[in-house]
Design a protein around this motif. Sequence first.
Motif, PDB file in Angstrom:
ATOM      1  N   VAL A 129     -13.357  34.240 -30.257  1.00  0.00           N
ATOM      2  CA  VAL A 129     -12.206  35.061 -29.894  1.00  0.00           C
ATOM      3  C   VAL A 129     -11.019  34.143 -29.645  1.00  0.00           C
ATOM      4  CG1 VAL A 129     -12.961  35.013 -27.482  1.00  0.00           C
ATOM      5  CG2 VAL A 129     -11.334  36.757 -28.211  1.00  0.00           C
ATOM      6  N   PRO A 130      -9.793  34.558 -30.025  1.00  0.00           N
ATOM      7  CA  PRO A 130      -8.626  33.733 -29.709  1.00  0.00           C
ATOM      8  C   PRO A 130      -8.556  33.450 -28.203  1.00  0.00           C
ATOM      9  CG  PRO A 130      -8.016  35.470 -31.240  1.00  0.00           C
ATOM     10  CD  PRO A 130      -9.437  35.745 -30.824  1.00  0.00           C
ATOM     11  N   GLY A 131      -8.435  32.188 -27.845  1.00  0.00           N
ATOM     12  CA  GLY A 131      -8.433  31.809 -26.440  1.00  0.00           C
ATOM     13  C   GLY A 131      -9.784  31.374 -25.926  1.00  0.00           C
ATOM     14  N   GLY A 132     -10.848  31.621 -26.714  1.00  0.00           N
ATOM     15  CA  GLY A 132     -12.182  31.174 -26.339  1.00  0.00           C
ATOM     16  C   GLY A 132     -12.876  32.091 -25.362  1.00  0.00           C
ATOM     17  N   GLY A 133     -14.151  31.832 -25.132  1.00  0.00           N
ATOM     18  CA  GLY A 133     -14.947  32.625 -24.206  1.00  0.00           C
ATOM     19  C   GLY A 133     -16.421  32.480 -24.533  1.00  0.00           C
ATOM     20  N   ARG A 134     -17.247  33.210 -23.784  1.00  0.00           N
ATOM     21  CA  ARG A 134     -18.697  33.180 -23.982  1.00  0.00           C
ATOM     22  C   ARG A 134     -19.216  34.606 -24.037  1.00  0.00           C
ATOM     23  NH1 ARG A 134     -20.886  28.295 -23.406  1.00  0.00           N
ATOM     24  NH2 ARG A 134     -22.904  28.978 -22.610  1.00  0.00           N
ATOM     25  N   ALA A 135     -20.339  34.810 -24.735  1.00  0.00           N
ATOM     26  CA  ALA A 135     -20.825  36.168 -24.980  1.00  0.00           C
ATOM     27  C   ALA A 135     -22.343  36.200 -25.029  1.00  0.00           C
ATOM     28  CB  ALA A 135     -20.251  36.718 -26.277  1.00  0.00           C
ATOM     29  N   VAL A 136     -22.882  37.384 -24.744  1.00  0.00           N
ATOM     30  CA  VAL A 136     -24.302  37.675 -24.903  1.00  0.00           C
ATOM     31  C   VAL A 136     -24.430  38.780 -25.946  1.00  0.00           C
ATOM     32  CG1 VAL A 136     -26.370  38.611 -23.776  1.00  0.00           C
ATOM     33  CG2 VAL A 136     -24.910  36.991 -22.550  1.00  0.00           C
ATOM     34  N   GLY A 137     -25.304  38.592 -26.924  1.00  0.00           N
ATOM     35  CA  GLY A 137     -25.509  39.582 -27.968  1.00  0.00           C
ATOM     36  C   GLY A 137     -26.760  40.404 -27.720  1.00  0.00           C
ATOM     37  N   LEU A 138     -26.643  41.738 -27.823  1.00  0.00           N
ATOM     38  CA  LEU A 138     -27.744  42.661 -27.588  1.00  0.00           C
ATOM     39  C   LEU A 138     -27.818  43.669 -28.732  1.00  0.00           C
ATOM     40  CD1 LEU A 138     -26.883  43.442 -23.840  1.00  0.00           C
ATOM     41  CD2 LEU A 138     -28.596  41.804 -24.646  1.00  0.00           C
ATOM     42  N   GLY A 143     -29.401  50.911 -32.676  1.00  0.00           N
ATOM     43  CA  GLY A 143     -29.335  49.855 -33.670  1.00  0.00           C
ATOM     44  C   GLY A 143     -27.991  49.180 -33.760  1.00  0.00           C
ATOM     45  N   PHE A 144     -27.040  49.531 -32.871  1.00  0.00           N
ATOM     46  CA  PHE A 144     -25.734  48.885 -32.872  1.00  0.00           C
ATOM     47  C   PHE A 144     -25.809  47.517 -32.207  1.00  0.00           C
ATOM     48  CE2 PHE A 144     -24.148  53.373 -32.812  1.00  0.00           C
ATOM     49  CZ  PHE A 144     -23.472  53.324 -34.020  1.00  0.00           C
ATOM     50  N   PRO A 145     -25.273  46.470 -32.862  1.00  0.00           N
ATOM     51  CA  PRO A 145     -25.080  45.215 -32.143  1.00  0.00           C
ATOM     52  C   PRO A 145     -24.030  45.419 -31.049  1.00  0.00           C
ATOM     53  CG  PRO A 145     -24.916  44.898 -34.525  1.00  0.00           C
ATOM     54  CD  PRO A 145     -24.871  46.379 -34.269  1.00  0.00           C
ATOM     55  N   VAL A 146     -24.365  45.061 -29.839  1.00  0.00           N
ATOM     56  CA  VAL A 146     -23.463  45.180 -28.689  1.00  0.00           C
ATOM     57  C   VAL A 146     -23.315  43.804 -28.068  1.00  0.00           C
ATOM     58  CG1 VAL A 146     -23.122  46.185 -26.393  1.00  0.00           C
ATOM     59  CG2 VAL A 146     -24.123  47.574 -28.231  1.00  0.00           C
ATOM     60  N   ARG A 147     -22.081  43.362 -27.899  1.00  0.00           N
ATOM     61  CA  ARG A 147     -21.855  42.084 -27.238  1.00  0.00           C
ATOM     62  C   ARG A 147     -21.144  42.313 -25.909  1.00  0.00           C
ATOM     63  NH1 ARG A 147     -19.507  37.182 -30.322  1.00  0.00           N
ATOM     64  NH2 ARG A 147     -17.939  38.588 -31.198  1.00  0.00           N
ATOM     65  N   VAL A 148     -21.450  41.448 -24.949  1.00  0.00           N
ATOM     66  CA  VAL A 148     -20.758  41.433 -23.670  1.00  0.00           C
ATOM     67  C   VAL A 148     -20.125  40.053 -23.536  1.00  0.00           C
ATOM     68  CG1 VAL A 148     -20.942  41.687 -21.171  1.00  0.00           C
ATOM     69  CG2 VAL A 148     -22.402  43.058 -22.684  1.00  0.00           C
ATOM     70  N   VAL A 149     -18.823  40.015 -23.248  1.00  0.00           N
ATOM     71  CA  VAL A 149     -18.065  38.777 -23.330  1.00  0.00           C
ATOM     72  C   VAL A 149     -17.313  38.507 -22.034  1.00  0.00           C
ATOM     73  CG1 VAL A 149     -16.014  39.905 -24.305  1.00  0.00           C
ATOM     74  CG2 VAL A 149     -16.437  37.496 -24.803  1.00  0.00           C
ATOM     75  N   HIS A 150     -17.129  37.258 -21.739  1.00  0.00           N
ATOM     76  CA  HIS A 150     -16.212  36.829 -20.675  1.00  0.00           C
ATOM     77  C   HIS A 150     -15.228  35.874 -21.325  1.00  0.00           C
ATOM     78  CE1 HIS A 150     -14.863  34.569 -17.011  1.00  0.00           C
ATOM     79  NE2 HIS A 150     -14.714  35.825 -16.648  1.00  0.00           N
ATOM     80  N   CYS A 151     -13.977  36.313 -21.438  1.00  0.00           N
ATOM     81  CA  CYS A 151     -12.974  35.547 -22.179  1.00  0.00           C
ATOM     82  C   CYS A 151     -12.443  34.388 -21.335  1.00  0.00           C
ATOM     83  CB  CYS A 151     -11.818  36.448 -22.601  1.00  0.00           C
ATOM     84  SG  CYS A 151     -12.287  37.665 -23.858  1.00  0.00           S
ATOM     85  N   GLY A 152     -12.200  33.279 -22.020  1.00  0.00           N
ATOM     86  CA  GLY A 152     -11.700  32.107 -21.322  1.00  0.00           C
ATOM     87  C   GLY A 152     -10.218  32.183 -21.023  1.00  0.00           C
ATOM     88  N   GLU A 153      -9.472  32.921 -21.856  1.00  0.00           N
ATOM     89  CA  GLU A 153      -8.010  32.930 -21.704  1.00  0.00           C
ATOM     90  C   GLU A 153      -7.470  34.271 -22.191  1.00  0.00           C
ATOM     91  OE1 GLU A 153      -4.388  30.554 -23.863  1.00  0.00           O
ATOM     92  OE2 GLU A 153      -6.108  29.360 -23.180  1.00  0.00           O
ATOM     93  N   ASP A 154      -6.659  34.932 -21.357  1.00  0.00           N
ATOM     94  CA  ASP A 154      -6.055  36.210 -21.737  1.00  0.00           C
ATOM     95  C   ASP A 154      -4.843  35.991 -22.636  1.00  0.00           C
ATOM     96  OD1 ASP A 154      -7.838  37.781 -20.408  1.00  0.00           O
ATOM     97  OD2 ASP A 154      -6.582  38.100 -18.640  1.00  0.00           O
ATOM     98  N   LEU A 155      -4.641  36.911 -23.580  1.00  0.00           N
ATOM     99  CA  LEU A 155      -3.408  36.919 -24.352  1.00  0.00           C
ATOM    100  C   LEU A 155      -2.261  37.367 -23.452  1.00  0.00           C
ATOM    101  CD1 LEU A 155      -4.746  38.715 -27.552  1.00  0.00           C
ATOM    102  CD2 LEU A 155      -4.287  36.269 -27.301  1.00  0.00           C
ATOM    103  N   PRO A 156      -1.062  36.802 -23.596  1.00  0.00           N
ATOM    104  CA  PRO A 156       0.070  37.215 -22.756  1.00  0.00           C
ATOM    105  C   PRO A 156       0.586  38.593 -23.157  1.00  0.00           C
ATOM    106  CG  PRO A 156       0.808  35.655 -24.411  1.00  0.00           C
ATOM    107  CD  PRO A 156      -0.694  35.720 -24.535  1.00  0.00           C
ATOM    108  N   ALA A 157       1.269  39.250 -22.226  1.00  0.00           N
ATOM    109  CA  ALA A 157       1.843  40.573 -22.495  1.00  0.00           C
ATOM    110  C   ALA A 157       2.961  40.467 -23.530  1.00  0.00           C
ATOM    111  CB  ALA A 157       2.369  41.187 -21.206  1.00  0.00           C
ATOM    112  N   LEU A 158       3.153  41.568 -24.274  1.00  0.00           N
ATOM    113  CA  LEU A 158       4.232  41.691 -25.246  1.00  0.00           C
ATOM    114  C   LEU A 158       5.220  42.773 -24.784  1.00  0.00           C
ATOM    115  CD1 LEU A 158       2.194  41.647 -28.589  1.00  0.00           C
ATOM    116  CD2 LEU A 158       3.377  39.725 -27.498  1.00  0.00           C
ATOM    117  N   PRO A 159       6.431  42.799 -25.354  1.00  0.00           N
ATOM    118  CA  PRO A 159       7.395  43.841 -24.973  1.00  0.00           C
ATOM    119  C   PRO A 159       6.846  45.250 -25.211  1.00  0.00           C
ATOM    120  CG  PRO A 159       8.485  42.102 -26.210  1.00  0.00           C
ATOM    121  CD  PRO A 159       7.010  41.824 -26.301  1.00  0.00           C
TER     122      PRO A 159
END
Length: 384
Positions: A129-138, A143-159
């Motif tokens: 993911v842009p900004g990096g992070g870590r995830a667990v895949g389930l 039968g849907f792949p489901v991931r749970v993620v903790h992002c390392g860096e948030d994208l900044p707000a836009l106008p």
Amino acid sequence: MPGTRAQEVGRKDLGTPHQDLHSAQGALRGEHPGRSRNPVIKVVDLAWLEFEKPDLDRAEVFARDFGFAIAARTEGELWMRGTFAGSPCMVIRKGRASRFIGPVFKAADQADLDRLARVTGSSVREADVPGGGRAVGLLDPSGFPVRVVHCGEDLPALPEQRPRLLNTGTDQRRVNAMQRPPREPSRIQRLGHVVLETRVFRRALDWYLDTLGMIVSDFLFLDGQRDRGPTMAFIRCDRGRQPADHHTLAMHLGPGTGYVHSAYQVTDLDSIAAGGEYLAERGYQRSWGIGRHIQGSQLFDYWRDPDRFMLEHFADGDLFSCDVEPGWAPMSAGGLAQWGPPATRDFLGTNASPAKLREVMRALRGDNELDPARLLGLMKAMNS
């Protein structure tokens, strides 16, 4: 539909009376409680949705027309985002065919990822993911792949698109100024929810509650089949006293297993309507709208992208804290909106086709929760 006197008594006997905040009926004795007593973790939101498509250039044109900003683009990936700070809304990776891969949810912290991996026998890996992070895949029961993620860096707000200043009755705040919303794309703020169809509704529901700690806001049941349990659930994240969207995930029983639609928040009704005019002028197909839902209360407008995936613009949705109990209501096409045009066959997925017939026949022969009585009940609901 109001409950009977016996239902009212049954509600009081439960010791947790329904608050009647969002539905005329609450649970009866012995019905699904809508939450797990001891979930593994509690996710805090949807992070993004994952798709594959063969033509990323065409996907980017629609993304910009629908109102996404582009967070990142490579030869093989397209990351879209909203104006709010946080994670992207969607990633489309280049593939041979257009298909939905699965949802990605946000963990509250790294410790939740570690616990989830330990309990499920999975591993924590780097998230692409842009900004990096870590995830667990389930893998969920559908039968849907489901991931749970903790992002390392948030994208900044836009106008932002600013909400329209409204004159209402004696509250006249706009003087010597006109309303002229520009005919431009609705500026997406964030991803709101995803809706999935499954043949194993009860198993999938319990998995999301037990594994990810989500809780039910509203159940829908088939006419004359309430004793068999619900066939649709609107499910939110449990953030305790902090309000969360009425639903982050919705699921319903059906003959298929797959993506139904996803929803993206915009500023207000003018943003929905002007953005819809912009899409119509460019030849995109409206699936249903504009209207206001019952479960969740959102103002809505549904569109098809060039690959036939359905996406929703929404505004003004309900927010619930953890103490709101599930509502119960009959499932029907007429019960999907408070006002607006009738739900279309395209939105309901009831357009007859050989592929749909084959899907139904496979479901009736399979080991799942769909049987002839359930199928007939679903058909009746979508025509009522």
